[in-house]
Design an enzyme around this catalytic site. Sequence first.
Site, short mmCIF file in Angstrom:
data_model
loop_
_atom_site.label_atom_id
_atom_site.label_comp_id
_atom_site.label_asym_id
_atom_site.label_seq_id
_atom_site.Cartn_x
_atom_site.Cartn_y
_atom_site.Cartn_z
N HIS A 1 15.49 -34.50 25.18
CA HIS A 1 14.21 -34.39 24.48
C HIS A 1 13.14 -33.85 25.44
O HIS A 1 12.30 -33.05 25.06
CB HIS A 1 13.75 -35.75 23.96
CG HIS A 1 14.35 -36.11 22.63
ND1 HIS A 1 14.40 -35.23 21.57
CD2 HIS A 1 14.89 -37.26 22.17
CE1 HIS A 1 14.96 -35.83 20.53
NE2 HIS A 1 15.29 -37.06 20.87
N GLU B 1 17.22 -33.86 16.93
CA GLU B 1 18.10 -34.98 17.28
C GLU B 1 19.53 -34.48 17.52
O GLU B 1 20.17 -34.87 18.49
CB GLU B 1 18.12 -36.03 16.18
CG GLU B 1 16.85 -36.86 16.08
CD GLU B 1 16.48 -37.53 17.38
OE1 GLU B 1 17.35 -38.10 18.05
OE2 GLU B 1 15.29 -37.45 17.76
N HIS C 1 20.47 -38.19 26.26
CA HIS C 1 19.83 -37.81 25.00
C HIS C 1 18.31 -37.74 25.17
O HIS C 1 17.67 -36.78 24.74
CB HIS C 1 20.22 -38.82 23.91
CG HIS C 1 19.53 -38.63 22.61
ND1 HIS C 1 20.11 -37.98 21.54
CD2 HIS C 1 18.29 -38.99 22.19
CE1 HIS C 1 19.26 -37.96 20.53
NE2 HIS C 1 18.15 -38.58 20.89
N GLU C 2 17.75 -38.75 25.84
CA GLU C 2 16.30 -38.76 26.05
C GLU C 2 15.88 -37.64 26.99
O GLU C 2 14.84 -37.01 26.82
CB GLU C 2 15.85 -40.12 26.63
CG GLU C 2 16.16 -41.31 25.74
CD GLU C 2 15.66 -41.13 24.32
OE1 GLU C 2 14.66 -40.43 24.12
OE2 GLU C 2 16.30 -41.67 23.41
#
Lengths: 139, 392, 187
Positions: B131, B213, B127-128
């Site tokens: 980003h 997100e 997930h990071e």
Amino acid sequence: MDCPVCKGPMVIVERSGIEVDYSPDCKGVWFDSGELELLLESMELDETGFTTDELMALDEARTNEKKRRCPICRTKMKKLIIGKTPEVLIDACHKGHGLWFDGGELGQVIRQLLDTEPASGGKQNRVISFLGEVFKASD
Amino acid sequence: MAMGGILVLIGYLIGVAFFSNAYAGLILALVIWFIMNLVAYFAGDSILLGISKAKKITHDDHPRLFNVVEEMKIASGLEYMPSVYIIDTPAMNAFATGRNPKNASVAITAGLLQKLNRDELQGVIAHEMAHIKNRDVLLMSLCSVLLGTIVILAWYASRIMIYGAILGGGRSRRSGGGGGQGQIIIFIVAIALMIIAPILAYLIYFAISRKREYLADASAAQYTRYPEGLASALEKLSQSTHKLETANNATASMFIINPLKRSERAAADLSSTHPPISERIRILRSMAGGASFYDYNTAYSAVHSGKSVMGAASLTGAAPVSIRGASAAAVAAEPEPTRIERARETSNVLWKYSKHKLVNCQCGTKLRVPPNYRHSNIKCPHCGRINTIPHS
Amino acid sequence: MAWYFYLIIVLAVVLVLFLLFTYNGLIRVRNQMKNAWAQIDVQLKRRHDLIPNLVETAKGYMTHERETFESITKARNLAQKAVGTGVGAQSKAEGELSSVLSKLLMVVENYPDLKANTNFLALQEELSSTENKIGFSRQFYNDSVMGYNNKIQMFPSNVIAGMFGFKTGEFFEIEVAAERAVPKVSF
């Protein structure tokens, strides 16, 4: 981390994979809530009896002992009595950062534990006897 | 962002005091705002990591974490390996920072690192990494500059219009007639503008943040081919009771969950940088068909009664992507460390970086002595042996 | 000048731009694919380097697995020889290696002493992470091949691809029995 009683540096003591902070000068012990959780889990116990809400619902113990400050958030902690034979007077952080055991108290517990059967009684006693076992030679 | 407002006030006062001109103040405020954002853009990662008490780690400090980051770097196709940080706090969170993929960092709190198994850790890091890959840090800082500028301009515009209305009203009273009604309308419009413009700007900012997100969740599922990993990590995160104390509004959007709000309130949906965790988990868990963006979008539509999160362009030409099994069933099954082992792995790194000296007592007790301990030896509280403390 | 003169100029410019962008686009995806392949190679080499260490450490404890060790060493040497012989041949050799390795790691459970060896545990973490990295780089490579092949085969970029002789990329598939089906463990 500094000892909330004698302000000296705290040493970390690791046994059975659990870390406890210990003040070599005044023999006091800080049990961090995260480590307490780990201990209870390794004993296959749930956290009841040690959640912040439950501890804060207990009556403030009547004592003349000075108020201690939580070594993490520096707010004044609550005096409580946990366990049954031996009973221990402890300080608990209102924000649930952990529990503080004074040096002298733990010494008493250990002496009492030598007479009684270890790890008998409730959850709180099992935690106390774990600490007693770790700090067997603390005095 | 509240800082933007204070800034305008200061700029306005300076402008009035020194140049006896509100416009000079406006320009001053905008210039300061812009410089602040430039600093945040170029040094934001080091500031953020500085205030978060983050420790940069190497492969040997925590092989599992480092390997997982490397795995996700490969899966995302990023060219550069980001720096890896552990934040010394029992709170549970993770974030990515850095203005471009070349200068990126991922950070995870000690509390979270201890609680996650390998699959969950992979989900969070993916997930990071998404980003970083999607350049969300750049996007969100641009949005924040725009938002700040809108707030400043709205404040000034309304101020000028109100003064105009008051002055104009004074004049119209002298000349008499129906001009007063017009002044009132201008007055109302000015106040409405003052109130609505910043709110609207905030809502747009939050909407963009939430969309990024969802996109990062979708990318994480695609990178790991295992949406359950992230879903179960989010579940653990939602049960956390510790609050991350060093988070503030400006940095909130880069965390994996909103660090500022402990409880989930569906009512607060519009004013949150993050979608509700329960919803994110539900979407990830309904990805039954596969792990591609298309599957995530289908799952999102199912949860949101037909709406879509992603543009059609990102969905076309996608090949079917199957979900893999949990890593325990993979080829080289690795024994999953217990929670206590994970806790010790993590705290060992932190003790090392805070320069604690390790004393191994013969009875099996491990003592870690802080650098400000003055004596040269220490008595083991378990067995009573006197141990000498090694020199650095 | 006549209007069609301008039309021809405009068309020519459009055509040149189209050629330029499509060609560069093709080159870009092909480079991405080649980079992805290089990434797999790095990880495969890392696995080849790790295996002798792992075998050396495990040998002392796993006295009953002599045959497994021999087959691992053999498969590793074959896989190392296959480096650079093309995607197809290499996929096959690496697949063999993966399946014999998984056999070894599955019986580790039976050796508690080995599981307590920190050196072995560290090696196992490295090896399993390398397996993951091979998997993820393969995943990214195959995605890149898919994107590249789509460009080569779809109109209008297929015209340019044909003109300049772009060839379709080959997928990297490691065939591992254990990956397809849940292994049966008999006692």
